[in-house]
Design an enzyme around this catalytic site. Structure first.
Site, PDB file in Angstrom:
ATOM      1  N   ASN A 124       7.886   5.078 -10.638  1.00  0.00           N
ATOM      2  CA  ASN A 124       7.987   3.751 -11.238  1.00  0.00           C
ATOM      3  C   ASN A 124       6.566   3.337 -11.619  1.00  0.00           C
ATOM      4  O   ASN A 124       5.781   2.955 -10.755  1.00  0.00           O
ATOM      5  CB  ASN A 124       8.603   2.774 -10.224  1.00  0.00           C
ATOM      6  CG  ASN A 124       8.607   1.350 -10.736  1.00  0.00           C
ATOM      7  OD1 ASN A 124       8.288   1.090 -11.896  1.00  0.00           O
ATOM      8  ND2 ASN A 124       8.980   0.419  -9.860  1.00  0.00           N
ATOM      9  N   LYS A 149       5.626   0.848 -13.181  1.00  0.00           N
ATOM     10  CA  LYS A 149       5.468  -0.623 -13.202  1.00  0.00           C
ATOM     11  C   LYS A 149       4.746  -1.032 -14.489  1.00  0.00           C
ATOM     12  O   LYS A 149       4.915  -0.387 -15.521  1.00  0.00           O
ATOM     13  CB  LYS A 149       4.764  -1.093 -11.929  1.00  0.00           C
ATOM     14  CG  LYS A 149       5.484  -0.581 -10.671  1.00  0.00           C
ATOM     15  CD  LYS A 149       5.059  -1.237  -9.399  1.00  0.00           C
ATOM     16  CE  LYS A 149       5.827  -0.648  -8.225  1.00  0.00           C
ATOM     17  NZ  LYS A 149       5.537  -1.283  -6.961  1.00  0.00           N
ATOM     18  N   HIS A 153      14.688  -4.123  -8.648  1.00  0.00           N
ATOM     19  CA  HIS A 153      13.456  -3.838  -7.904  1.00  0.00           C
ATOM     20  C   HIS A 153      12.983  -5.113  -7.222  1.00  0.00           C
ATOM     21  O   HIS A 153      13.150  -6.213  -7.750  1.00  0.00           O
ATOM     22  CB  HIS A 153      12.385  -3.301  -8.857  1.00  0.00           C
ATOM     23  CG  HIS A 153      11.192  -2.790  -8.137  1.00  0.00           C
ATOM     24  ND1 HIS A 153      10.184  -3.620  -7.704  1.00  0.00           N
ATOM     25  CD2 HIS A 153      10.870  -1.539  -7.715  1.00  0.00           C
ATOM     26  CE1 HIS A 153       9.290  -2.888  -7.059  1.00  0.00           C
ATOM     27  NE2 HIS A 153       9.677  -1.623  -7.053  1.00  0.00           N
ATOM     28  N   GLU A 202      10.214  -6.470  -7.015  1.00  0.00           N
ATOM     29  CA  GLU A 202       9.328  -7.325  -7.824  1.00  0.00           C
ATOM     30  C   GLU A 202      10.131  -8.167  -8.794  1.00  0.00           C
ATOM     31  O   GLU A 202       9.758  -9.298  -9.104  1.00  0.00           O
ATOM     32  CB  GLU A 202       8.280  -6.454  -8.536  1.00  0.00           C
ATOM     33  CG  GLU A 202       7.236  -5.965  -7.537  1.00  0.00           C
ATOM     34  CD  GLU A 202       6.700  -4.568  -7.790  1.00  0.00           C
ATOM     35  OE1 GLU A 202       6.826  -4.058  -8.916  1.00  0.00           O
ATOM     36  OE2 GLU A 202       6.151  -3.977  -6.827  1.00  0.00           O
ATOM     37  N   GLU A 245      13.778   0.047  -0.486  1.00  0.00           N
ATOM     38  CA  GLU A 245      12.344  -0.219  -0.567  1.00  0.00           C
ATOM     39  C   GLU A 245      12.031  -1.457   0.275  1.00  0.00           C
ATOM     40  O   GLU A 245      12.210  -2.593  -0.199  1.00  0.00           O
ATOM     41  CB  GLU A 245      11.930  -0.479  -2.020  1.00  0.00           C
ATOM     42  CG  GLU A 245      12.137   0.704  -2.932  1.00  0.00           C
ATOM     43  CD  GLU A 245      11.205   0.648  -4.146  1.00  0.00           C
ATOM     44  OE1 GLU A 245      10.461   1.609  -4.340  1.00  0.00           O
ATOM     45  OE2 GLU A 245      11.203  -0.363  -4.858  1.00  0.00           O
ATOM     46  N   GLY A 304       3.260  -1.089  -2.094  1.00  0.00           N
ATOM     47  CA  GLY A 304       1.880  -1.313  -2.539  1.00  0.00           C
ATOM     48  C   GLY A 304       0.937  -1.747  -1.438  1.00  0.00           C
ATOM     49  O   GLY A 304      -0.162  -2.210  -1.698  1.00  0.00           O
ATOM     50  N   SER A 357       4.962   2.860  -0.532  1.00  0.00           N
ATOM     51  CA  SER A 357       3.780   3.584  -0.081  1.00  0.00           C
ATOM     52  C   SER A 357       4.030   5.063   0.204  1.00  0.00           C
ATOM     53  O   SER A 357       3.443   5.631   1.130  1.00  0.00           O
ATOM     54  CB  SER A 357       3.150   2.889   1.141  1.00  0.00           C
ATOM     55  OG  SER A 357       2.689   1.595   0.777  1.00  0.00           O
TER      56      SER A 357
HETATM   57  P1  13P Z   1       4.198   1.917  -4.014  1.00  0.00           P
HETATM   58  O1  13P Z   1       4.545   3.386  -3.964  1.00  0.00           O
HETATM   59  O2  13P Z   1       2.993   1.626  -4.834  1.00  0.00           O
HETATM   60  O3  13P Z   1       4.186   1.306  -2.645  1.00  0.00           O
HETATM   61  O4  13P Z   1       5.413   1.213  -4.825  1.00  0.00           O
HETATM   62  C1  13P Z   1       6.708   1.457  -4.417  1.00  0.00           C
HETATM   63  C2  13P Z   1       7.638   0.903  -5.433  1.00  0.00           C
HETATM   64  O5  13P Z   1       7.772  -0.298  -5.580  1.00  0.00           O
HETATM   65  C3  13P Z   1       8.367   1.861  -6.275  1.00  0.00           C
HETATM   66  O6  13P Z   1       9.382   1.237  -6.996  1.00  0.00           O
END
Ligand code: 13P
Length: 256
Positions: free
Chosen positions: A9, A11, A95, A97, A167, A173, A213
């Site tokens: 992803n 982002k 997601h 976010e 997640e 992150g 992560s």
């Molecule tokens: P990270 O791997 O940067 O923690 O992000 C995970 C994520 O949100 C994947 O969709």
């Protein structure tokens, strides 16, 4: 057998040259992880560019979001048909976010999931608890509510094209990865819910990815877990070397 899915992803990262370079770098090395299915999900404006950079390599293309209507006066939105048209076969939905920054509800995620399936896309439906929800001992309840709400009305037949992703929001992150025990507990519970809501065959078939992560040095332990069928990767998916290393770990952990 569930083929592990390693999904990147991206982002709201990359630009044209770096998206092109990252996709080409992953495509060149895709053969190193023959046992895993690879997927990259760039920003929608780069889907065509990334599709072309992938060429014939064994790397799938996915989007990070879509709107639930097929077309019409929805300024700024992108439909599932458009994503298919540009070559995407997957779409990430719900997601954290989008749930927490853009206020998407389970109902929104559900409408998008229904529309994605209708458009012939495979939705990757995300669920996950906040840190305060975990600390309050509410993880199982939160995940169950998101599962029920996001998948309302989805038939057993349609579930064949759905991928789930757990997640934990506190692991995204942050560098704070869930322990294998924490991940397996939620994944096993999700599989139980699939069996209860649908049947054993659906529960056996649906892939449940872990995200939060995931890095080359922790991927092996997570991907070896009985109910972890791949990873949804943010930061580490922006480096071809790291992404491929995780895919190689998935290939090695391949469960039959
Ligand atoms: P990270 O791997 O940067 O923690 O992000 C995970 C994520 O949100 C994947 O969709």
């Amino acid at each position: 057998m569930r083929t592990p899915l390693i999904a990147g992803n991206w982002k709201m990262n990359t630009d044209s040259p770096s998206a092109q370079g990252l996709a080409a770098g992953i495509a060149t090395r895709a053969v190193e992880s023959a046992g895993a299915e690879l997927l990259v999900c760039p920003p929608s404006v780069y889907l065509a560019l990334v599709r072309d950079a992938i060429g014939n390599a064994r790397v799938g293309l996915g989007a990070q979001n879509m709107y639930h209507e097929a077309n019409g006066a929805y300024t700024g939105e992108i439909s599932g048909n458009m994503l298919r048209d540009v070559g995407a076969s997957y779409v990430i939905l719900g997601h954290s976010e989008r749930r927490h920054i853009l206020d998407e509800s389970d109902e929104d995620v559900n409408k998008k999931t229904v529309a994605a399936i209708a458009a012939g896309l495979k939705p990757i439906v995300c669920v996950g608890e906040l840190l305060e929800e975990r600390e309050a001992g509410r993880t199982a309840e939160v995940i169950r509510t998101q599962f029920e709400g996001s998948l309302a009305g989805i038939t057993a037949e349609a579930m064949a094209s759905v991928v789930l992703a757990y997640e934990p929001v506190w692991a995204i992150g942050t560098g704070k990865v869930a322990t294998p025990a924490q991940a397996e507990e939620v994944h096993a519970d999700l599989r139980k819910q699939l069996a209860e809501r649908y049947n054993d065959a659906v529960a056996e078939q649906v892939r449940i990815l872990y995200g939060g992560s995931v890095k080359p040095d922790n991927a092996g332990d997570l991907l070896a877990l009985p109910n972890v069928d791949g990873a949804l990767i943010g930061g580490a998916s922006l480096k071809a070397d790291d992404f491929i290393a995780i895919a190689v770990a998935a290939s090695a952990a391949c469960k039959v």
